[in-house]
Design a protein around this motif. Structure first.
Motif: not given
Length: 193
Positions: A104-112, A142-149
């Motif tokens: 997933a990717l939203d404006q805050a950053g990628p997540s997994d 979209s975003r999922v549970l854990y922010n990557v960076v």
């Protein structure tokens, strides 16, 4: 005294020593991905580091590729090596470029979705001079549970031409470069998700 003929083994060793000392730089050509845009981002060649055992198996005996597999515990059903072994190994690395893929990717950053994977991804981003996110257009916004960076850690994003005009404008302002890759065949249908 007669001129000596250069010994190719000695010459290669001297080049490797110069490289290790930060001298002459890489002596190999670019690892060809077959995509001009990606090949141009790796102008001095490189070493491939993968934690996916399927990909490692395919690349293991390719003469033009130097392959490193960091180790770890195999994630059930995914053939990906994760865990503290892989994370510790990656902490010792310096690499030029990291190609990141996430769910997933939203404006805050990628997540997994998996903490062990995210911890490894964070270490790889930290080890790399620059990071490129490769993500399909359906994952934007979209975003999922854990922010990557944070998104500021990404130099560029590569996605497909399904990305809306609004999202193109939005994400172009957040990263240095947004690359839109054409579909190879036809666009994916809604039923193929």
């Amino acid at each position: 005294m007669a001129d000596r003929v250069a010994n190719p083994v000695i010459t290669r060793l001297q080049e490797r020593i110069a490289h290790l000392e930060g001298g002459a730089g890489r002596v190999r050509k670019v690892l060809p991905f077959g995509v001009a845009e990606i090949d141009s981002w790796l102008p001095g060649g490189g070493l491939l580091i993968r934690n996916d055992v399927h990909i490692a198996g395919v690349l293991a005996n390719k003469n033009h590729i130097s392959l490193v597999v960091p180790g770890g515990v195999c994630r059930p059903g995914a053939y990906v090596l994760l865990g503290e072994t892989a994370t510790k190994f990656v902490r010792e690395l310096n690499c030029d470029h990291y190609f990141l893929c996430t769910h997933a990717l939203d404006q805050a950053g990628p997540s997994d979705t998996l903490l062990d994977l995210v911890q490894l991804q964070r270490e790889m981003v930290g080890a790399a001079v620059e990071t490129t996110l490769i993500i399909d257009s359906s994952k934007f916004g979209s975003r999922v549970l854990y922010n990557v960076v944070p998104i500021q850690k990404l130099k560029r994003i590569i996605t497909d031409e399904g990305l809306s005009v609004e999202d193109r404008e939005r994400y172009q302002s957040l990263v240095e470069e947004l690359v839109i890759a054409p579909y190879v065949d036809s666009p994916p249908s809604e039923s193929n998700d």
